[in-house]
Design an enzyme around this catalytic site. Structure first.
Site, PDB file in Angstrom:
ATOM      1  N   GLN A   1       0.840  -1.200   0.000  1.00  0.00           N
ATOM      2  CA  GLN A   1       0.000   0.000   0.000  1.00  0.00           C
ATOM      3  C   GLN A   1       0.870   1.244   0.000  1.00  0.00           C
ATOM      4  OE1 GLN A   1      -3.504  -0.495   2.961  1.00  0.00           O
ATOM      5  NE2 GLN A   1      -1.985  -1.976   3.605  1.00  0.00           N
TER       6      GLN A   1
ATOM      7  N   HIS B   1      -1.581   1.438  -4.341  1.00  0.00           N
ATOM      8  CA  HIS B   1      -1.994   2.829  -4.135  1.00  0.00           C
ATOM      9  C   HIS B   1      -1.136   3.820  -4.910  1.00  0.00           C
ATOM     10  CE1 HIS B   1      -4.100   1.575  -0.123  1.00  0.00           C
ATOM     11  NE2 HIS B   1      -4.841   1.334  -1.182  1.00  0.00           N
TER      12      HIS B   1
ATOM     13  N   CYS C   1      -1.210  11.655 -16.360  1.00  0.00           N
ATOM     14  CA  CYS C   1      -2.167  12.632 -16.883  1.00  0.00           C
ATOM     15  C   CYS C   1      -3.384  12.739 -15.961  1.00  0.00           C
ATOM     16  CB  CYS C   1      -2.609  12.186 -18.271  1.00  0.00           C
ATOM     17  SG  CYS C   1      -3.908  13.210 -18.987  1.00  0.00           S
TER      18      CYS C   1
ATOM     19  N   GLY D   1       2.551  -4.265   9.128  1.00  0.00           N
ATOM     20  CA  GLY D   1       2.495  -2.821   9.356  1.00  0.00           C
ATOM     21  C   GLY D   1       1.366  -2.076   8.683  1.00  0.00           C
TER      22      GLY D   1
ATOM     23  N   GLU E   1       1.326  -3.490  17.162  1.00  0.00           N
ATOM     24  CA  GLU E   1       0.010  -3.581  17.819  1.00  0.00           C
ATOM     25  C   GLU E   1      -0.946  -4.321  16.895  1.00  0.00           C
ATOM     26  OE1 GLU E   1      -0.749   0.565  18.289  1.00  0.00           O
ATOM     27  OE2 GLU E   1      -0.969   0.876  16.137  1.00  0.00           O
TER      28      GLU E   1
HETATM   29  N1  LIG Z   1       5.646   5.088   3.323  1.00  0.00           N
HETATM   30  C1  LIG Z   1       4.515   5.267   2.640  1.00  0.00           C
HETATM   31  O1  LIG Z   1       4.453   5.012   1.434  1.00  0.00           O
HETATM   32  C2  LIG Z   1       3.275   5.746   3.374  1.00  0.00           C
HETATM   33  C3  LIG Z   1       3.366   6.419   4.602  1.00  0.00           C
HETATM   34  C4  LIG Z   1       2.161   6.853   5.226  1.00  0.00           C
HETATM   35  C5  LIG Z   1       0.929   6.595   4.624  1.00  0.00           C
HETATM   36  N2  LIG Z   1       0.878   5.941   3.421  1.00  0.00           N
HETATM   37  C6  LIG Z   1      -0.430   5.635   2.801  1.00  0.00           C
HETATM   38  O2  LIG Z   1      -1.448   5.771   3.742  1.00  0.00           O
HETATM   39  C7  LIG Z   1      -2.272   4.602   3.861  1.00  0.00           C
HETATM   40  C8  LIG Z   1      -2.041   4.116   5.285  1.00  0.00           C
HETATM   41  O3  LIG Z   1      -2.616   2.900   5.605  1.00  0.00           O
HETATM   42  P1  LIG Z   1      -1.698   1.866   6.373  1.00  0.00           P
HETATM   43  O4  LIG Z   1      -2.586   0.860   6.993  1.00  0.00           O
HETATM   44  O5  LIG Z   1      -0.603   1.442   5.473  1.00  0.00           O
HETATM   45  O6  LIG Z   1      -0.983   2.727   7.507  1.00  0.00           O
HETATM   46  P2  LIG Z   1      -1.534   3.313   8.866  1.00  0.00           P
HETATM   47  O7  LIG Z   1      -0.772   4.587   9.095  1.00  0.00           O
HETATM   48  O8  LIG Z   1      -3.002   3.372   8.894  1.00  0.00           O
HETATM   49  O9  LIG Z   1      -1.082   2.246   9.951  1.00  0.00           O
HETATM   50  C9  LIG Z   1       0.278   1.994  10.177  1.00  0.00           C
HETATM   51  C10 LIG Z   1       0.405   0.685  10.912  1.00  0.00           C
HETATM   52  O10 LIG Z   1       1.792   0.396  11.033  1.00  0.00           O
HETATM   53  C11 LIG Z   1       2.032  -0.118  12.321  1.00  0.00           C
HETATM   54  N3  LIG Z   1       3.443   0.136  12.622  1.00  0.00           N
HETATM   55  C12 LIG Z   1       4.012   1.235  13.177  1.00  0.00           C
HETATM   56  N4  LIG Z   1       5.346   1.065  13.318  1.00  0.00           N
HETATM   57  C13 LIG Z   1       5.624  -0.173  12.837  1.00  0.00           C
HETATM   58  C14 LIG Z   1       6.814  -0.948  12.710  1.00  0.00           C
HETATM   59  N5  LIG Z   1       8.022  -0.465  13.096  1.00  0.00           N
HETATM   60  N6  LIG Z   1       6.740  -2.192  12.169  1.00  0.00           N
HETATM   61  C15 LIG Z   1       5.530  -2.711  11.768  1.00  0.00           C
HETATM   62  N7  LIG Z   1       4.375  -2.013  11.883  1.00  0.00           N
HETATM   63  C16 LIG Z   1       4.415  -0.767  12.397  1.00  0.00           C
HETATM   64  C17 LIG Z   1       1.051   0.584  13.222  1.00  0.00           C
HETATM   65  O11 LIG Z   1       0.810  -0.215  14.371  1.00  0.00           O
HETATM   66  C18 LIG Z   1      -0.187   0.702  12.329  1.00  0.00           C
HETATM   67  O12 LIG Z   1      -1.011  -0.417  12.483  1.00  0.00           O
HETATM   68  C19 LIG Z   1      -1.792   3.633   2.820  1.00  0.00           C
HETATM   69  O13 LIG Z   1      -2.717   3.633   1.789  1.00  0.00           O
HETATM   70  C20 LIG Z   1      -0.488   4.220   2.290  1.00  0.00           C
HETATM   71  O14 LIG Z   1      -0.490   4.304   0.869  1.00  0.00           O
HETATM   72  C21 LIG Z   1       2.025   5.533   2.792  1.00  0.00           C
HETATM   73 ZN   LIG Z   2      -3.100  13.079 -21.249  1.00  0.00          ZN
END
Ligand SMILES: NC(=O)c1ccc[n+]([C@@H]2O[C@H](COP(=O)([O-])OP(=O)(O)OC[C@H]3O[C@@H](n4cnc5c(N)ncnc54)[C@H](O)[C@@H]3O)[C@@H](O)[C@H]2O)c1
Ligand SMILES: [Zn+2]
Length: 241
Positions: free
Chosen positions: A100, A118, A126, A187, A215
């Site tokens: 994601q 995502h 575009c 995660g 968690e």
């Molecule tokens: N790095 C990125 O590309 C990034 C960063 C932030 C958000 N997003 C986007 O936002 C949306 C967020 O949804 P989501 O469920 O991925 O994230 P979320 O922020 O909703 O949840 C993050 C999860 O990661 C866990 N977490 C925290 N530290 C961790 C570790 N060290 N090891 C393992 N797990 C850990 C937390 O407990 C939590 O459950 C996604 O669609 C994503 O595309 C992307």
């Molecule tokens: Zn175009």
């Protein structure tokens, strides 16, 4: 499935489907957003990551994703990204990774068989979806005037699936979920759909399902095992191939 030493065994005929979320990049210094205050780097999602936000204020959307690009370019893959790339190197075509995340830390660690459901920070496309393929674009824009145009004349937008838009590669994801025998989820809070449903689809297809994170996720009850811990500390050495 977990031996007395706490490792997960992978049989010679297992097919592994991995789903990762923002947590897998947390130890690389890229903040998650739901874990704390429901904001993403201080922004409300509806202001920066929806079709309406793009329509009303593309400058603000590009400002946000330019900052995300700058941060992702400074980040390095962590041991969790490398552990998944090593697992793929061992399993070959029996491995599939769906992330994601919009950063490119999985591929920089060596992952090949992966999809970004995502979208990807390092690409633009575009805004009119005229049929042109997304283009590689790592630029950090200082103003909307710097943002390029598609050949059709429309403005380029980040190659990001905004909330309310349909995720990418769903056919391939569904096919891989249908034939996986082991699903590993790392995660992700289990609050973004349809990704939060993947574990149910894998269960229906008969797969064992394992969650790794500090968690329990919202959909914890759908997992056969929840391994509590940080991804970078837990994934290396978790598997018996
Ligand atoms: N790095 C990125 O590309 C990034 C960063 C932030 C958000 N997003 C986007 O936002 C949306 C967020 O949804 P989501 O469920 O991925 O994230 P979320 O922020 O909703 O949840 C993050 C999860 O990661 C866990 N977490 C925290 N530290 C961790 C570790 N060290 N090891 C393992 N797990 C850990 C937390 O407990 C939590 O459950 C996604 O669609 C994503 O595309 C992307
Ligand atoms: Zn175009």
């Amino acid at each position: 499935m977990r031996g007395t030493d706490g490792m997960i065994s992978i049989a010679a005929d297992d097919r592994v489907f991995v789903l990762t979320g923002a947590g897998v990049s947390a130890e690389s210094g890229l903040p998650t957003f739901r874990a704390s205050d429901g904001l993403w780097e201080g922004h409300r999602i509806e202001d920066v990551c929806t079709p309406e936000a793009w329509e009303q204020n593309p400058a603000r959307v590009w400002e946000f994703y330019s900052a995300r690009r700058a941060a992702a370019q400074l980040a390095e893959p962590n041991p969790a990204h490398f552990a998944l790339a090593e697992l793929e190197a061992r399993l070959g075509d029996r491995f599939f990774l769906c992330t994601q995340n919009v950063d490119d830390l999985h591929e920089r660690a060596g992952s090949v068989r992966l999809v970004h459901m995502h979208g990807e920070l390092a690409k633009s496309r575009c805004e009119r979806d005229c049929g042109c393929a997304p283009v590689e674009d790592r630029r950090v824009y200082r103003s909307l005037a710097e943002v390029g145009r598609c050949a059709c004349g429309a403005r380029l937008r980040p190659h990001i699936v905004f909330f309310g838009e349909v995720p990418l590669e769903m056919d391939r994801i569904q096919r891989e979920l249908g034939r996986a025998t082991l699903m590993l989820v790392v995660g992700t809070s289990g609050s973004v759909y349809p990704a939060a449903n993947f574990v149910h689809w894998a269960r229906v297809a008969g797969a064992r399902t394992v969650y790794v994170g500090p968690e329990a996720p919202l959909n914890a009850s759908a997992f056969t095992h929840v391994v509590e811990g940080r991804a970078g500390e837990t994934l290396p050495g978790l598997f018996i191939p």
